[in-house]
Design an enzyme around this catalytic site. Structure first.
Site, mmCIF file in Angstrom:
data_model
loop_
_atom_site.group_PDB
_atom_site.id
_atom_site.type_symbol
_atom_site.label_atom_id
_atom_site.label_comp_id
_atom_site.label_asym_id
_atom_site.label_seq_id
_atom_site.Cartn_x
_atom_site.Cartn_y
_atom_site.Cartn_z
ATOM 1 N N GLN A 50 32.081 54.102 58.139
ATOM 2 C CA GLN A 50 30.850 53.969 58.919
ATOM 3 C C GLN A 50 30.525 52.497 59.154
ATOM 4 O O GLN A 50 30.578 51.676 58.237
ATOM 5 C CB GLN A 50 29.689 54.681 58.189
ATOM 6 C CG GLN A 50 28.408 54.792 59.000
ATOM 7 C CD GLN A 50 28.536 55.687 60.239
ATOM 8 O OE1 GLN A 50 29.399 56.558 60.308
ATOM 9 N NE2 GLN A 50 27.681 55.474 61.215
ATOM 10 N N ASP A 61 37.864 58.086 64.613
ATOM 11 C CA ASP A 61 36.820 57.361 65.337
ATOM 12 C C ASP A 61 37.380 56.740 66.622
ATOM 13 O O ASP A 61 36.617 56.298 67.480
ATOM 14 C CB ASP A 61 36.258 56.233 64.462
ATOM 15 C CG ASP A 61 34.895 56.563 63.891
ATOM 16 O OD1 ASP A 61 34.164 57.362 64.512
ATOM 17 O OD2 ASP A 61 34.561 56.019 62.820
ATOM 18 N N LYS A 120 27.491 64.046 59.513
ATOM 19 C CA LYS A 120 28.926 64.275 59.757
ATOM 20 C C LYS A 120 29.491 65.202 58.679
ATOM 21 O O LYS A 120 30.225 66.140 58.973
ATOM 22 C CB LYS A 120 29.687 62.933 59.790
ATOM 23 C CG LYS A 120 29.364 62.104 61.026
ATOM 24 C CD LYS A 120 29.909 60.677 60.953
ATOM 25 C CE LYS A 120 29.436 59.868 62.164
ATOM 26 N NZ LYS A 120 29.929 58.485 62.194
HETATM 27 N N1 GUN Z 1 28.306 53.354 63.729
HETATM 28 C C1 GUN Z 1 27.675 53.726 64.867
HETATM 29 N N2 GUN Z 1 28.391 54.665 65.527
HETATM 30 C C2 GUN Z 1 29.499 54.883 64.785
HETATM 31 C C3 GUN Z 1 30.614 55.746 64.955
HETATM 32 O O1 GUN Z 1 30.765 56.499 65.926
HETATM 33 N N3 GUN Z 1 31.554 55.680 63.965
HETATM 34 C C4 GUN Z 1 31.437 54.851 62.904
HETATM 35 N N4 GUN Z 1 32.413 54.853 61.996
HETATM 36 N N5 GUN Z 1 30.415 54.039 62.723
HETATM 37 C C5 GUN Z 1 29.448 54.057 63.671
#
Ligand code: GUN
Length: 292
Positions: A96, A119, A52
């Site tokens: 995350q 998100d 990311k």
């Molecule tokens: N863990 C698995 N997928 C995601 C996501 O799209 N965003 C976040 N913050 N954590 C995750």
């Protein structure tokens, strides 16, 4: 069978995002800014967050990564989120997941300001999504919609079966595919761990979206001829075959399922790459004040 090529589509969309980011910089003197928060050392999470951050750089965004050990308290983490919420120089925040057991993912999710929730996990954004109001869409479902859109796939009137009901993918995906939007307008069935005979439903799917987190869960006998199959699986296994020491497997037995499908996403090179595009597009939309 045709491939829904996440690599190709994500690169194309990232180029478009980069052009918009450059325009923002020119007009305002600042870049869109994403803050990522990572707690602990889960191997998958480390990889995803690194990707990311790297992609922010690629498209001309600023990014900041705050890393914490598993020992951080819930209170400390919530305080940090509050601080970033208040920072006028931050457009998007993500924490995350998964988080360590002593920290409530619900509390953390609700602490993030809906205006910066790129998100799309905050209940305000989920509610707005369900009502078809402007909102940040959860990144993975958003990425899947962008992929379907990019390939001009008409979803209206189709039977979409979603396997998995997670907050991150299955549940929002099912809402999005049922909405009166394009893509959308599907008849949607959600299958999950308590569905006695998933095959009965999956065999009727025109569009099958699999987000159950089990390697090769969907086998060829579970898929209708000509179906569109979207594999959200990210099952990491130790491997001597790859440079990273890990190999990624989807939830679909690609080799045997692919020949039956009209369209299918590979793993890797499919949905995972599109998730990042969803996140970048949300961050861009936040910088442009398009949602709030
Ligand atoms: N863990 C698995 N997928 C995601 C996501 O799209 N965003 C976040 N913050 N954590 C995750």
């Amino acid at each position: 069978m045709q491939l829904l090529d996440g690599k190709f589509v994500s690169e194309k969309l990232k180029q478009e995002i980069a052009v918009e980011a450059a325009t923002i910089l020119e007009k305002t003197g600042r870049k869109p800014h994403l803050v990522a928060i990572l707690v602990g050392h889960d191997g998958g999470s480390e990889t995803y967050v690194a990707s990311k951050i790297k992609n922010c750089e690629k498209v001309g965004f600023n990014s900041t990564l705050y890393r914490y050990e598993n020992t951080i308290t819930e209170e400390e983490l919530l305080k940090k989120i509050d601080e970033v919420n208040q920072d006028p120089n931050t457009d998007g925040i993500l924490v995350q997941l998964p988080l360590p057991k002593h920290i409530s993912a619900d509390k953390v999710t609700e602490k993030i300001s809906p205006e910066k929730d790129v998100d799309g996990f905050h209940p305000v954004n989920l509610g707005r999504m369900q009502r078809n109001l402007p909102s940040f869409l959860p990144a993975t479902p958003y990425g899947i919609l962008l992929m379907l859109q990019e390939y001009g796939i008409d979803t209206a009137g189709k039977h979409c079966v979603v396997i998995g009901r997670s907050n991150i993918v299955g549940s929002p995906m099912s809402i999005l595919m049922a909405r009166n939007t394009n893509p959308g307008n599907c008849t949607v069935t959600i299958c999950h761990s308590r569905t006695p005979d998933i095959k009965k439903f999956s065999l009727d799917a025109d569009i099958l979206i699999v987000a159950i987190g089990k390697k090769n869960f969907v086998t060829a006998d579970m898929v209708k001829n000509g179906a569109i199959v979207i594999d959200v699986g990210m099952n990491r296994e130790v491997s001597t075959e790859t440079k990273s020491g890990f190999k990624l497997y989807g939830d679909v037995d690609f080799e045997n399922v692919a020949p039956k499908t009209s369209w299918i996403t590979p793993v890797p090179g499919g949905v995972g790459l599109m998730t990042i595009v969803g996140l970048l597009k949300n961050t861009l939309a936040s910088a442009k004040k398009e949602i709030y």
